[in-house]
Motif scaffolding. Structure first.
Motif, PDB file in Angstrom:
ATOM      1  N   MET A  74       0.842  -1.198   0.000  1.00  0.00           N
ATOM      2  CA  MET A  74       0.000   0.000   0.000  1.00  0.00           C
ATOM      3  C   MET A  74       0.876   1.246   0.000  1.00  0.00           C
ATOM      4  SD  MET A  74      -2.634   1.248   2.961  1.00  0.00           S
ATOM      5  CE  MET A  74      -3.599  -0.242   2.964  1.00  0.00           C
ATOM      6  N   ASN A  92      -7.832   3.627   4.469  1.00  0.00           N
ATOM      7  CA  ASN A  92      -7.263   2.485   3.731  1.00  0.00           C
ATOM      8  C   ASN A  92      -6.869   1.361   4.690  1.00  0.00           C
ATOM      9  OD1 ASN A  92      -7.526   4.084   1.509  1.00  0.00           O
ATOM     10  ND2 ASN A  92      -5.333   4.445   1.197  1.00  0.00           N
ATOM     11  N   VAL A  93      -6.201   1.750   5.801  1.00  0.00           N
ATOM     12  CA  VAL A  93      -5.759   0.728   6.762  1.00  0.00           C
ATOM     13  C   VAL A  93      -6.980   0.056   7.382  1.00  0.00           C
ATOM     14  CG1 VAL A  93      -4.525   0.307   8.920  1.00  0.00           C
ATOM     15  CG2 VAL A  93      -3.570   1.901   7.265  1.00  0.00           C
ATOM     16  N   ALA A 122      -9.942  -0.301   6.198  1.00  0.00           N
ATOM     17  CA  ALA A 122     -10.625  -1.179   5.226  1.00  0.00           C
ATOM     18  C   ALA A 122      -9.928  -2.540   5.166  1.00  0.00           C
ATOM     19  CB  ALA A 122     -10.636  -0.514   3.852  1.00  0.00           C
ATOM     20  N   PHE A 123      -8.596  -2.531   5.163  1.00  0.00           N
ATOM     21  CA  PHE A 123      -7.848  -3.796   5.129  1.00  0.00           C
ATOM     22  C   PHE A 123      -8.066  -4.577   6.429  1.00  0.00           C
ATOM     23  CE2 PHE A 123      -4.077  -6.226   6.332  1.00  0.00           C
ATOM     24  CZ  PHE A 123      -3.980  -7.109   5.261  1.00  0.00           C
ATOM     25  N   LYS A 163     -11.587  -6.062   6.426  1.00  0.00           N
ATOM     26  CA  LYS A 163     -11.817  -7.111   5.420  1.00  0.00           C
ATOM     27  C   LYS A 163     -10.952  -8.349   5.677  1.00  0.00           C
ATOM     28  CE  LYS A 163     -11.949  -7.775   0.433  1.00  0.00           C
ATOM     29  NZ  LYS A 163     -10.718  -8.111  -0.238  1.00  0.00           N
ATOM     30  N   THR A 164      -9.695  -8.128   6.051  1.00  0.00           N
ATOM     31  CA  THR A 164      -8.745  -9.250   6.080  1.00  0.00           C
ATOM     32  C   THR A 164      -8.386  -9.720   7.487  1.00  0.00           C
ATOM     33  OG1 THR A 164      -7.844  -8.303   4.055  1.00  0.00           O
ATOM     34  CG2 THR A 164      -6.519 -10.002   5.119  1.00  0.00           C
ATOM     35  N   ALA A 189       0.085 -11.214   3.980  1.00  0.00           N
ATOM     36  CA  ALA A 189      -0.890 -10.204   3.521  1.00  0.00           C
ATOM     37  C   ALA A 189      -0.578  -8.849   4.157  1.00  0.00           C
ATOM     38  CB  ALA A 189      -2.303 -10.649   3.880  1.00  0.00           C
ATOM     39  N   MET A 190      -0.189  -8.863   5.439  1.00  0.00           N
ATOM     40  CA  MET A 190       0.166  -7.601   6.109  1.00  0.00           C
ATOM     41  C   MET A 190       1.438  -7.012   5.498  1.00  0.00           C
ATOM     42  SD  MET A 190      -0.747  -8.687  10.032  1.00  0.00           S
ATOM     43  CE  MET A 190      -0.274  -7.162  10.847  1.00  0.00           C
ATOM     44  N   ASN A 217       2.419  -7.443   2.445  1.00  0.00           N
ATOM     45  CA  ASN A 217       2.081  -6.932   1.110  1.00  0.00           C
ATOM     46  C   ASN A 217       1.455  -5.541   1.170  1.00  0.00           C
ATOM     47  OD1 ASN A 217       3.003  -9.347   0.171  1.00  0.00           O
ATOM     48  ND2 ASN A 217       0.976 -10.224  -0.259  1.00  0.00           N
ATOM     49  N   GLN A 218       0.780  -5.251   2.296  1.00  0.00           N
ATOM     50  CA  GLN A 218       0.190  -3.917   2.486  1.00  0.00           C
ATOM     51  C   GLN A 218       1.241  -2.892   2.916  1.00  0.00           C
ATOM     52  OE1 GLN A 218      -3.142  -2.927   2.053  1.00  0.00           O
ATOM     53  NE2 GLN A 218      -3.178  -4.898   1.019  1.00  0.00           N
TER      54      GLN A 218
END
Ligand code: FAD
Length: 382
Positions: free
Chosen positions: A1, A13-14, A16-17, A20-21, A42-43, A45-46
């Motif tokens: 991100m 943005n944070v 939302a992630f 969702k995740t 996944a974290m 990748n953000q």
């Protein structure tokens, strides 16, 4: 991100992630006492794991206000997810600032990508708050150092690929050295069953004649002080303060909703004066802690002389606010507050552990007072 300059957009943005995740996974994380590697990836990748890492080492080098928002939002999901980001930042801070070779800095690049996990190994069975008496030995032998000792309660030890380890040299100086998990003589015993931060994947790490190249030392042997450990701890205290604030905010939100929706004796809870007192004391504690964390964030960005004191005050206030808010949230939720169906009981358990990590409440009380007096003595002498 890619972090937008706009803090509000970054927070959205944070969040939302996180929603969702991360949030759908938190009950599983808490019960299993572990975070799946796919979630860690996944974290990463953000950009979360590289949040405080320099851009040239593959990180985001976020300014302190963005870092604060990130840790607050992640802590709302689970304290151990926030601790994952905190410990990664501590390890990275010690290595990228004090490593003597690019080879070592490659560890930091891998941390940012989520390819490697690091552990920050300070505490020992006999040495907790008083790290200056550390017993692990780091002994020079030709082109290597040989490490012997035991570290315990180490976050991420179960999965860490390497550790930054505090020890004592032959000259009685405290130093920090990087030790890869693959080093012969290194073994890890998992620790489970914690009250809170249950997915920290803690472990006891034993170093038995672990031989490491001399350039893995993070600092200089003649320094006489483990600056890399101190630097990492300051970073950890700042982001832990932010995480505590996230827990406190979340607890306040839960109790507010309850006070409005729950009726007792013919009126909503918030109409009862004793409940109003609980709401007021929580709100004031959370808002005060936020101001103190903001102050620490500014001091950190400017590397101002009072940064260390500002960070200690922020961690102290935010961990107290998290404890108060989560305690009051559980209380106002009544029986349902004591059940895992509500996040409040986890906030309560995580907040308790936050009062112990990165320097206990009592150690903060001692150090804040001593630093305050020292400044006044200096002023009086000037
Ligand atoms: C969830 C979790 C994660 C952790 N992760 C890590 C990690 O990644 N790396 C790591 O190195 N460690 C880690 N720790 C260990 C943590 O840093 C230590 O627990 C902490 O520093 C306190 O040390 P101790 O437990 O030995 O307590 P002690 O130092 O034995 O203290 C016990 C009690 O005495 C009080 N006390 C101690 N000295 C004084 C004094 N001089 N005056 C007044 N009161 C005092 C303390 O405040 C505390 O209440 C973790 C701990 C937890 C719970």
């Amino acid at each position: 991100m890619q972090p937008p300059d706009n803090l509000t957009q970054f927070q959205a943005n944070v969040r939302a992630f996180v929603e969702k995740t991360l949030l759908p996974e938190v009950n599983k994380i808490d019960e299993a006492e572990q975070i799946d590697r796919s979630l860690i990836q996944a974290m990463a990748n953000q950009g979360f794991l590289g949040a405080s890492i320099k851009k040239k080492n593959g990180g985001q080098a976020l300014p302190s206000d963005h870092l604060m928002v990130l840790h607050k939002e992640v802590a709302r999901a689970h304290g151990s997810l926030e601790n994952l980001v905190t410990v990664t930042g501590m390890v990275a801070a010690a290595v990228e600032r004090f490593a003597k070779s690019d080879l070592i800095r490659d560890y930091v690049k891998a941390l940012a990508k989520g390819e490697l996990i690091g552990g920050f190994a300070m505490t020992e069975p006999n040495i907790g708050s008083n790290l200056s008496h550390v017993e692990t030995t780091i002994t020079r032998d030709g082109d290597d150092y040989v490490i012997n000792g035991v570290k315990t309660w180490i976050t991420l030890a179960q999965i860490a690929d390497f550790f930054v380890v505090l020890g004592r040299t032959r000259d009685n100086h405290t130093q920090v050295i990087l030790v890869d998990r693959s080093t012969p003589g290194l073994s890890v015993e998992p620790i489970r069953g914690m009250i809170g931060l249950r997915a920290n994947m803690l472990g006891t790490v034993t170093f038995d004649q672990c031989r490491v190249p001399a350039h893995y030392l993070l600092g200089s042997e003649t320094q006489g002080l483990a600056l890399s450990a101190t630097f990492g701890l300051h970073e950890g205290r700042f982001t832990t303060a932010c995480g505590c604030l996230g827990l406190a905010d979340a607890a306040l939100e839960v109790m507010t909703e309850r006070c409005i929706s729950r009726q007792q004796a013919g009126k909503p809870l918030y109409r009862h004066q004793l409940v109003q007192k609980m709401l007021s004391e929580t709100l004031v504690a959370v808002m005060s802690a936020q101001e103190l964390v903001n102050r620490a964030a500014e001091a950190r960005d400017m590397a101002s002389p009072d940064m260390v004191q500002a960070i200690m005050i922020a961690k102290y206030a935010a961990s107290q606010a998290a404890r108060l808010a989560s305690n009051n949230a559980v209380q106002l939720l009544g029986a349902s507050g004591c059940h895992a169906v509500n996040h409040a009981e986890r906030y309560f358990r995580d907040a308790k552990a936050m009062e112990i990590i990165e320097g206990t409440t009592q150690i903060h009380e001692i150090q804040i007072a001593l630093a305050y007096i020292a400044t006044n003595v200096e002023r009086a002498a000037a």
